[in-house]
Design a protein around this motif. Structure first.
Motif, PDB file in Angstrom:
ATOM      1  N   GLY A  82       5.882  29.841 -13.650  1.00 56.14           N
ATOM      2  CA  GLY A  82       4.991  30.971 -13.447  1.00 56.14           C
ATOM      3  C   GLY A  82       3.949  31.102 -14.538  1.00 56.14           C
ATOM      4  O   GLY A  82       2.771  31.406 -14.262  1.00 56.14           O
ATOM      5  N   VAL A  83       4.347  30.852 -15.781  1.00 52.79           N
ATOM      6  CA  VAL A  83       3.395  30.912 -16.891  1.00 52.79           C
ATOM      7  C   VAL A  83       2.333  29.836 -16.742  1.00 52.79           C
ATOM      8  O   VAL A  83       1.129  30.080 -16.944  1.00 52.79           O
ATOM      9  N   ARG A  84       2.761  28.640 -16.374  1.00 53.46           N
ATOM     10  CA  ARG A  84       1.814  27.523 -16.295  1.00 53.46           C
ATOM     11  C   ARG A  84       0.881  27.649 -15.099  1.00 53.46           C
ATOM     12  O   ARG A  84      -0.304  27.314 -15.180  1.00 53.46           O
ATOM     13  N   LEU A  85       1.407  28.113 -13.992  1.00 58.36           N
ATOM     14  CA  LEU A  85       0.600  28.168 -12.770  1.00 58.36           C
ATOM     15  C   LEU A  85      -0.169  29.472 -12.615  1.00 58.36           C
ATOM     16  O   LEU A  85      -1.105  29.534 -11.816  1.00 58.36           O
ATOM     17  N   ARG A 130       3.179  19.316 -14.713  1.00 58.25           N
ATOM     18  CA  ARG A 130       2.643  18.838 -15.987  1.00 58.25           C
ATOM     19  C   ARG A 130       2.051  17.444 -15.860  1.00 58.25           C
ATOM     20  O   ARG A 130       0.970  17.167 -16.389  1.00 58.25           O
ATOM     21  N   ALA A 131       2.733  16.559 -15.149  1.00 54.76           N
ATOM     22  CA  ALA A 131       2.241  15.191 -15.021  1.00 54.76           C
ATOM     23  C   ALA A 131       0.978  15.130 -14.185  1.00 54.76           C
ATOM     24  O   ALA A 131       0.097  14.292 -14.425  1.00 54.76           O
ATOM     25  N   PRO A 260      -2.280  21.784  -9.265  1.00 54.44           N
ATOM     26  CA  PRO A 260      -1.714  22.482  -8.109  1.00 54.44           C
ATOM     27  C   PRO A 260      -1.714  23.985  -8.329  1.00 54.44           C
ATOM     28  O   PRO A 260      -1.484  24.478  -9.438  1.00 54.44           O
ATOM     29  N   SER A 261      -1.970  24.730  -7.283  1.00 56.23           N
ATOM     30  CA  SER A 261      -1.895  26.184  -7.362  1.00 56.23           C
ATOM     31  C   SER A 261      -0.441  26.622  -7.245  1.00 56.23           C
ATOM     32  O   SER A 261       0.431  25.869  -6.815  1.00 56.23           O
ATOM     33  N   LEU A 262      -0.180  27.876  -7.611  1.00 54.79           N
ATOM     34  CA  LEU A 262       1.188  28.379  -7.521  1.00 54.79           C
ATOM     35  C   LEU A 262       1.678  28.371  -6.077  1.00 54.79           C
ATOM     36  O   LEU A 262       2.817  27.977  -5.811  1.00 54.79           O
ATOM     37  N   ALA A 263       0.835  28.783  -5.150  1.00 53.61           N
ATOM     38  CA  ALA A 263       1.253  28.813  -3.749  1.00 53.61           C
ATOM     39  C   ALA A 263       1.561  27.413  -3.226  1.00 53.61           C
ATOM     40  O   ALA A 263       2.510  27.216  -2.466  1.00 53.61           O
ATOM     41  N   SER A 264       0.766  26.413  -3.644  1.00 53.82           N
ATOM     42  CA  SER A 264       0.986  25.051  -3.158  1.00 53.82           C
ATOM     43  C   SER A 264       2.232  24.422  -3.763  1.00 53.82           C
ATOM     44  O   SER A 264       2.739  23.421  -3.247  1.00 53.82           O
ATOM     45  N   VAL A 265       2.740  24.990  -4.853  1.00 49.80           N
ATOM     46  CA  VAL A 265       3.994  24.518  -5.441  1.00 49.80           C
ATOM     47  C   VAL A 265       5.176  25.284  -4.863  1.00 49.80           C
ATOM     48  O   VAL A 265       6.190  24.697  -4.460  1.00 49.80           O
TER      49      VAL A 265
END
Length: 537
Positions: A82-85, A130-131, A260-265
């Motif tokens: 959540g923090v990253r996205l 991350r990758a 990638p967006s949060l929703a797409s993950v």
């Protein structure tokens, strides 16, 4: 999550699947390896990981502690996603939501591999993000995915979600090539396990073909039981999926890469593995909620992102002191372009984060009865510790005991203290030495000879074993049922006890004239007469 996992960890008993973990993981490594060639290969790595844990201390706390730690790690990894996205408060809310979900708490306190698999898939998802966002190696992702799939092979369905995530993000060719290499290595490593477990597919033959009810139950398990919590979470998850870009952390580094967006993950992770398993199970039933527990990680991310979107929109709509609308992180106030400084923004952000945390706490209190129920023996099918305690109270050293059928021996294998000195009359080779879960029993002729030499016999029977329609295919089980019904009668005064569906009953030999009459009236098919049903205890 760690505190919730430790709450009520020692319930005073294990249920049947945990009992298998206990009795298998306490065997030697060669004995575990031999067992996996015939049964439970899908859980082989988990048994090997639990072997040193239970060697140190073989009790309920040690059995479930790895699952508690894994669930806590999963909550932390969800927060990191959540923090990253998005931004820190989204990570905070998502991690807390996962911890507050009864489904996560249920498997955090179960001595099986599912909480560990959830941690592995969530960790692999973070490594994927991350990758795909930077020049990072793909080997950590591949290693985690491989290890997770070896813990439970159905974790491979998470690769479908990851593939859709990269496709939606329009990842560059170099990123897709790196992911394909790592995923391919994981699938290749999984092939031997898949081939062995396919030969053991009879173990899940009891699973029914899932219907719409299965999907509905899983949806409620992810978002909450029917009521305000469920509808609120569902609405927030839908808000997160609305068109438009979700707010991102200001510290997100700009660059040409398509992150990638949060929703797409989150959406593919929450939806694709369960839907794929439900679809496959229409042809070959293998669906169970616990097999896709790892998909739960996507739901709190969507709910937290939806809440953040609504809060951001509300903040932008509020007028500031000069009467103009406020945009978070942009110029506000006068035409001179003054920015809201850190002293202005920080309290507002802290207040928003605190408000969301309180909302999660409120949702937790609404589901608190489910958490309390999960920490009792009522939510598991049986308590083998209670069966062992019953045997310790009623049986005496030297008493002859027959398990009907042999699967009933699991209570003696997981809690042997209640059966010390008791003669397991049907057993020929113990479970560890035989490479089986419940041991190898004597042949039909030898078992009949042993039983006919007895004057009294204890029978520990599963609920269905004393019902007249049950007629086993195994010759040894048929001998048990036939000899007990023809040659023995319940002891008078009646000594019969029922605990968690298991019946413990004392029998004595029939008088000789009665035995002759019963044998003469036996049907030609060899089918035994109906056994008396156990009386309520």
């Amino acid at each position: 999550m760690l505190a919730l996992g430790l709450w009520g960890l020692d319930r005073g008993g294990t249920w049947r699947d945990e009992a298998v973990t206990v009795q298998v993981a306490r065997r030697s490594v060669p004995q575990i390896w031999r067992l996996l060639h015939g049964v439970d290969a899908v859980h082989g790595l988990y048994y090997l990981l639990m072997h040193p844990v239970l060697a140190l201390r073989a009790d309920e706390v040690a059995l479930r502690l790895p699952s508690v730690c894994a669930a806590a790690a999963t909550a932390g990894l969800i927060a990191a996603l959540g923090v990253r996205l998005a931004r820190p408060r989204v990570g905070l809310w998502a991690g807390l939501l996962y911890a507050a979900t009864p489904l996560a708490g249920h498997y955090a306190q179960e001595g099986r591999s599912y909480a560990l698999v959830a941690a592995g898939v969530t960790g692999a998802t973070l490594l994927l993000v991350r990758a795909s966002a930077g020049r990072r190696s793909w080997w950590p992702y591949g290693a985690v995915v491989t290890l997770t799939c070896l813990l439970h092979e159905l974790a491979v369905l998470a690769l479908l979600a990851h593939a859709v995530t990269l496709a939606h993000a329009r990842a560059p060719w170099r990123v897709r090539r790196g992911w394909a290499g790592a995923a391919g290595a994981a699938v290749t490593a999984l092939i031997p396990l898949a081939l062995v477990s396919r030969a053991q597919a009879g173990q899940i033959a009891w699973l029914p073909r899932p219907g719409t009810g299965s999907a509905e139950r899983l949806l409620h398990a992810f978002l909450g039981q029917p009521g305000p919590v469920f509808w609120t979470c569902l609405a927030l998850a839908c808000v997160a999926l609305l068109p438009g870009r979700l707010p991102r952390a200001e510290a997100t580094p700009p660059g040409p890469r398509r992150v990638p967006s949060l929703a797409s993950v989150a959406l593919p992770l929450a939806a694709l593995p369960p839907l794929a398993l439900l679809a496959v199970s229409q042809v070959r039933p293998m669906y169970d909620d616990r097999y896709v527990l790892y998909a739960l990680a996507g739901a709190p991310l969507l709910v937290a992102a939806g809440a953040d979107r609504l809060l951001t929109a509300a903040t932008r709509a509020l007028p500031n002191r000069t009467g103009t609308a406020t945009r978070t992180g942009t110029r506000t106030g006068t035409r001179t372009g003054t920015r809201t400084g850190p002293r202005t923004r920080t309290p507002a952000r802290a207040t928003a984060a605190l408000a969301g945390t309180l909302a999660v706490a409120l949702a937790f209190t609404q589901q608190l009865p489910l958490h309390r129920r999960d920490r009792t023996l009522l939510t598991r099918p049986d308590s083998l510790a209670a069966v062992s305690a019953l045997a310790a109270r009623e049986l005496r050293p030297g008493d002859a005991l027959v398990f009907l059928p042999s699967i009933g021996r699991r209570a003696a294998l997981s809690h042997p203290e209640g059966f010390r000195g008791v003669w397991d009359i049907a057993l020929r080779v113990p479970a560890p030495a035989s490479g089986t879960l419940y041991g190898r029993e004597a042949g039909a002729r030898e078992l009949r000879r042993r039983l006919l030499a007895l004057d009294r016999l204890w029978v520990l029977a599963e609920p269905y074993a004393l019902r007249s329609p049950w007629y086993p295919r195994n010759p040894t089980e048929r001998v048990k049922l036939t000899v007990v019904s023809e040659e023995f009668v319940p002891y008078e005064p009646r000594r019969e006890f029922v605990r968690d569906g298991v019946t413990l009953r004392l029998y004595t030999r029939r008088p000789a004239p009665t035995r002759a009459v019963i044998r003469s009236e036996a049907p030609r098919s060899g089918r035994p007469p109906a056994s008396p049903r156990p009386a309520p205890w």
